[in-house]
Enzyme design. Structure first.
Site, PDB file in Angstrom:
ATOM      1  N   HIS A  82      -6.409   8.903   8.478  1.00 33.97           N
ATOM      2  CA  HIS A  82      -5.865   8.293   7.061  1.00 33.97           C
ATOM      3  C   HIS A  82      -4.779   8.744   6.578  1.00 33.97           C
ATOM      4  O   HIS A  82      -3.933   8.240   5.920  1.00 33.97           O
ATOM      5  CB  HIS A  82      -7.184   8.383   6.217  1.00 33.97           C
ATOM      6  CG  HIS A  82      -6.987   7.631   4.756  1.00 33.97           C
ATOM      7  ND1 HIS A  82      -6.813   8.497   3.763  1.00 33.97           N
ATOM      8  CD2 HIS A  82      -7.477   6.405   4.343  1.00 33.97           C
ATOM      9  CE1 HIS A  82      -6.635   7.713   2.657  1.00 33.97           C
ATOM     10  NE2 HIS A  82      -6.841   6.288   3.091  1.00 33.97           N
ATOM     11  N   ASP A 137      13.198  16.245 -16.088  1.00 33.85           N
ATOM     12  CA  ASP A 137      13.845  16.656 -17.219  1.00 33.85           C
ATOM     13  C   ASP A 137      14.673  17.601 -17.110  1.00 33.85           C
ATOM     14  O   ASP A 137      15.429  18.372 -17.961  1.00 33.85           O
ATOM     15  CB  ASP A 137      13.284  16.645 -18.377  1.00 33.85           C
ATOM     16  CG  ASP A 137      12.263  17.874 -18.381  1.00 33.85           C
ATOM     17  OD1 ASP A 137      12.340  18.609 -17.488  1.00 33.85           O
ATOM     18  OD2 ASP A 137      11.349  17.771 -19.525  1.00 33.85           O
ATOM     19  N   GLU A 141      10.441  22.973 -15.272  1.00 40.15           N
ATOM     20  CA  GLU A 141       8.956  22.845 -15.187  1.00 40.15           C
ATOM     21  C   GLU A 141       8.679  21.193 -14.757  1.00 40.15           C
ATOM     22  O   GLU A 141       9.433  20.539 -15.115  1.00 40.15           O
ATOM     23  CB  GLU A 141       8.520  23.046 -16.541  1.00 40.15           C
ATOM     24  CG  GLU A 141       8.667  24.426 -17.145  1.00 40.15           C
ATOM     25  CD  GLU A 141       8.247  24.577 -18.423  1.00 40.15           C
ATOM     26  OE1 GLU A 141       7.266  23.517 -18.810  1.00 40.15           O
ATOM     27  OE2 GLU A 141       8.077  25.729 -19.153  1.00 40.15           O
ATOM     28  N   TYR A 164      -0.433  -2.381  -5.438  1.00 42.24           N
ATOM     29  CA  TYR A 164      -1.670  -2.068  -4.650  1.00 42.24           C
ATOM     30  C   TYR A 164      -2.169  -3.435  -4.488  1.00 42.24           C
ATOM     31  O   TYR A 164      -2.707  -3.964  -5.478  1.00 42.24           O
ATOM     32  CB  TYR A 164      -2.619  -1.329  -5.420  1.00 42.24           C
ATOM     33  CG  TYR A 164      -3.678  -0.785  -4.512  1.00 42.24           C
ATOM     34  CD1 TYR A 164      -3.925   0.572  -3.989  1.00 42.24           C
ATOM     35  CD2 TYR A 164      -4.875  -1.642  -4.260  1.00 42.24           C
ATOM     36  CE1 TYR A 164      -4.904   1.018  -3.362  1.00 42.24           C
ATOM     37  CE2 TYR A 164      -5.950  -1.172  -3.565  1.00 42.24           C
ATOM     38  CZ  TYR A 164      -5.905   0.187  -3.096  1.00 42.24           C
ATOM     39  OH  TYR A 164      -7.143   0.370  -2.053  1.00 42.24           O
ATOM     40  N   ASP A 218      12.719  15.084  10.582  1.00 44.24           N
ATOM     41  CA  ASP A 218      13.821  14.917  11.646  1.00 44.24           C
ATOM     42  C   ASP A 218      13.145  15.450  12.975  1.00 44.24           C
ATOM     43  O   ASP A 218      13.492  16.683  13.522  1.00 44.24           O
ATOM     44  CB  ASP A 218      14.948  15.608  11.305  1.00 44.24           C
ATOM     45  CG  ASP A 218      16.272  15.467  12.428  1.00 44.24           C
ATOM     46  OD1 ASP A 218      15.998  14.701  13.319  1.00 44.24           O
ATOM     47  OD2 ASP A 218      17.075  16.070  12.439  1.00 44.24           O
ATOM     48  N   THR A 244      13.507  14.585  16.193  1.00 46.40           N
ATOM     49  CA  THR A 244      14.669  14.802  17.444  1.00 46.40           C
ATOM     50  C   THR A 244      15.622  15.745  16.966  1.00 46.40           C
ATOM     51  O   THR A 244      16.339  15.938  18.012  1.00 46.40           O
ATOM     52  CB  THR A 244      15.095  13.324  17.440  1.00 46.40           C
ATOM     53  OG1 THR A 244      15.929  12.860  16.367  1.00 46.40           O
ATOM     54  CG2 THR A 244      14.257  12.186  17.894  1.00 46.40           C
ATOM     55  N   GLU A 252       7.035  17.702 -14.287  1.00 49.06           N
ATOM     56  CA  GLU A 252       6.139  16.751 -15.003  1.00 49.06           C
ATOM     57  C   GLU A 252       5.267  16.357 -14.121  1.00 49.06           C
ATOM     58  O   GLU A 252       5.591  16.444 -12.706  1.00 49.06           O
ATOM     59  CB  GLU A 252       7.016  15.988 -15.648  1.00 49.06           C
ATOM     60  CG  GLU A 252       7.909  16.397 -16.887  1.00 49.06           C
ATOM     61  CD  GLU A 252       9.043  17.237 -16.550  1.00 49.06           C
ATOM     62  OE1 GLU A 252       9.031  18.455 -17.153  1.00 49.06           O
ATOM     63  OE2 GLU A 252       9.818  16.797 -15.726  1.00 49.06           O
ATOM     64  N   TYR A 260       0.830  -1.419   0.041  1.00 43.07           N
ATOM     65  CA  TYR A 260      -0.008  -0.242   0.040  1.00 43.07           C
ATOM     66  C   TYR A 260       0.906   1.241   0.049  1.00 43.07           C
ATOM     67  O   TYR A 260       0.959   2.041  -0.961  1.00 43.07           O
ATOM     68  CB  TYR A 260      -0.837   0.083   1.245  1.00 43.07           C
ATOM     69  CG  TYR A 260      -2.024   1.189   1.463  1.00 43.07           C
ATOM     70  CD1 TYR A 260      -2.947   1.381   0.451  1.00 43.07           C
ATOM     71  CD2 TYR A 260      -1.652   2.134   2.321  1.00 43.07           C
ATOM     72  CE1 TYR A 260      -3.788   2.458   0.439  1.00 43.07           C
ATOM     73  CE2 TYR A 260      -2.530   3.402   2.349  1.00 43.07           C
ATOM     74  CZ  TYR A 260      -3.689   3.394   1.489  1.00 43.07           C
ATOM     75  OH  TYR A 260      -4.590   4.473   1.556  1.00 43.07           O
TER      76      TYR A 260
END
Length: 421
Positions: free
Chosen positions: A140, A330, A334, A394, A80, A82, A336, A28
Site C-alpha cells: 500500500h 515562513d 521551524e 479524493y 534517481d 539509474t 509548520e 488519489y
C-alpha cells in the site's frame, strides 16, 4: 538544560491558488519530482481504478500520460535509481481483489515496479520502461531511499492488510537494488519485521533523524499508533520507537484505532522536535506529539495534544483527514503543519498550523484551501525561493468521491523577510 526557546510571533500564511486540472475522473496520489530537470518541480498524479499515471509539466501544467495499464496503482515515490540525474519512480499496485476494497486484498497482487525516466527533454512522450521489483500481498505504501546502506538504492514497502484479515499482523519489507537493475528479474527481498504492525496507513521517510547517520528512516502510522523505525548501523539491527498510541476512544464506534498518517517536524536544530498525526485510519482527529525535554526520541516523554476534531465519523466509521505534512513555509527555522481533508464540506481543504510553543502545546491555525485534498506535495513550484504546496482531491469508489476532484498548486506569497537569518 534545554535549549528550547518558544516563539509567539508568526507570519500569517498567504498562498495564491492555481488550478492545474479539474473534473478528474478519479483522484488519489500526488508527488512532485522535477521530471525533466529544468529546475521546476512537476507533478505526478493519478487515481486507483483506471491505471493511468500522469505527468503534469511545470510551468504550463501540460498533461502527459506517463504510464498506462497499471492495475490499481496505489502508493509511489521517486528517486534517481539509474543514477543518471533524472528521477525515476517506484509504484505499488494491484491491492484490491474482486470486491474492490481493502477487506479483499488480491492474493496475487501487492506488486512493485520501478519506471525508468527516459531523460530525453526533446521527446517528452517517450515511453517509460517498467521493471519488476517484487511483491507482498496488500502492498500500500513504499519509499525509495538508503535505509541500511548508502551504496545501493532500496525500497521499503508496507502492506496495509493481509489475506488472513484486515487487522492481521503485517510484514515490513526491504527490497535492495540488484547488481544489474536492467536485467534483474526482481530485487533482493528481506522481511525486516513481521510481528509488530497492523493496518498501517501512513508511511513517511525522512533523512537526518538518526544521530550521526546518513541513512533514511521511516515513521509509521497504524493500529499501534506512531512508530519511528530505523536501522542501527553500529549494532546492525532495526530499532522501533513508539511515539504514541494514537486515538483509542473511537474504537467501539468505528472499529479503527491508532493513527492514520504521520509527519515529523523540525524546530531550529532539532529535526525530531515534534510529530503530527491524523488519527485513526481515515480519521477525524489531528494530534501533535511534543517532547517534554531534549534528548533521543526513545528517551523522552511525548505528550499527545489534540489540535482539532473535524466532525463525527460517518456511517463507515471514517472521518475526513487523510494526509499530514511538515515543512518550513515562513523560513523561520521551524516547520509548520499542513493537514489535508478530503471532505465533505465543511471539513474539506487544507489547514495550516503554526507552532507557538511545542512544550506547552500552543498552536494557531488558518484554513488555506477549501478544495478536497487527499495528498499534499511540498515544493517551490514557481521559483520564488519559498515553499508552496500542491493537492489532489479524493475520489475513490467505496470510500469517498468528491464532487469535482482537482489538482491545485498553491504558491507561497508570504512576507518572510523578517524570518530570514
Amino acid at each position: 538544560m534545554s535549549n528550547y526557546e518558544p516563539s509567539y510571533s508568526c507570519v500569517e500564511p498567504k498562498f495564491s491558488a492555481h488550478e492545474v486540472i479539474d473534473q478528474l475522473r478519479e483522484a488519489y496520489w500526488l508527488e512532485c519530482p522535477d521530471i525533466n530537470n529544468n529546475g521546476m518541480p512537476d507533478l505526478i498524479g493519478y487515481g486507483l481504478t483506471m491505471g493511468e499515471v500522469y505527468w503534469y509539466k511545470n510551468p504550463d501544467w501540460q498533461r502527459i500520460l506517463l504510464a498506462n495499464k497499471i492495475k490499481m496503482p496505489v502508493g509511489m515515490d521517486f528517486g534517481d535509481i539509474t543514477n543518471n540525474g533524472s528521477p525515476d519512480i517506484a509504484i505499488c499496485y494491484q491491492l484490491y481483489g474482486p470486491k474492490g476494497t481493502i477487506i479483499d486484498p488480491d492474493p496475487e497482487g501487492g506488486k512493485i515496479d520501478w519506471l525508468e525516466n527516459p531523460g530525453n527533454p526533446n521527446n517528452e512522450t517517450e515511453e517509460w520502461q517498467r521493471r519488476y521489483v517484487g511483491k507482498a500481498v496488500g502492498m500500500h505504501r513504499l519509499r525509495i531511499g538508503h535505509f541500511t546502506r548508502t551504496d545501493r538504492w532500496q525500497i521499503l514497502g508496507m502492506p496495509i492488510v493481509q489475506v488472513e484479515g484486515v487487522h492481521a499482523v503485517l510484514p515490513v519489507l526491504l527490497f535492495t537494488e540488484p547488481d544489474d537493475i536492467y536485467s534483474a528479474t526482481e530485487w533482493e527481498r528481506t522481511v525486516i519485521d513481521h510481528t509488530t504492525f497492523r493496518f498501517v496507513h501512513g508511511f513517511e521517510k525522512k533523512k537526518g533523524l538518526i544521530p550521526g547517520s546518513e541513512l533514511d528512516s521511516v515513521m509509521l502510522a497504524g493500529e499501534e499508533g506512531i512508530t519511528w523505525m530505523y536501522y542501527d548501523e553500529k549494532n546492525e539491527k532495526w530499532e522501533k520507537v513508539n511515539i504514541g498510541h494514537g486515538e483509542l476512544g473511537q474504537f467501539s464506534l468505528t472499529g479503527f484505532k491508532g493513527s492514520g498518517d504521520v509527519g515529523v517536524g523540525t524546530i531550529k536544530d532539532d529535526p525530531f522536535a515534534f510529530v503530527v498525526a491524523a488519527e485513526p485510519f481515515h480519521g477525524n482527529t489531528i494530534t501533535a506529539y511534543c517532547k517534554d525535554s531534549d534528548g533521543h526520541p526513545g528517551d523522552v516523554k511525548w505528550n499527545r495534544i489534540v489540535l482539532d476534531v473535524f466532525g463525527d465519523p460517518n456511517d463507515k466509521g471514517e472521518g475526513p483527514a487523510h494526509c499530514v505534512m511538515c515543512a518550513d513555509f515562513d523560513q523561520d527555522g521551524e516547520d509548520e503543519i499542513l493537514v489535508a481533508l478530503r471532505g465533505p464540506a465543511p471539513w474539506q481543504g487544507v489547514f495550516y498550523y503554526k507552532i507557538l510553543d511545542a512544550r506547552k502545546g500552543i498552536f494557531t491555525k488558518w484554513r488555506v484551501s477549501e478544495e478536497s485534498a487527499s495528498r499534499i506535495s511540498v515544493a517551490d513550484f514557481n521559483g520564488s525561493g519559498k515553499l508552496g504546496f500542491a493537492t489532489i482531491g479524493y475520489s475513490v469508489v467505496h470510500y469517498y468521491e468528491t464532487e469535482n476532484p482537482k489538482i491545485m498548486v498553491f504558491n507561497n506569497e508570504m512576507d518572510v523577510k523578517a524570518n530570514k537569518k
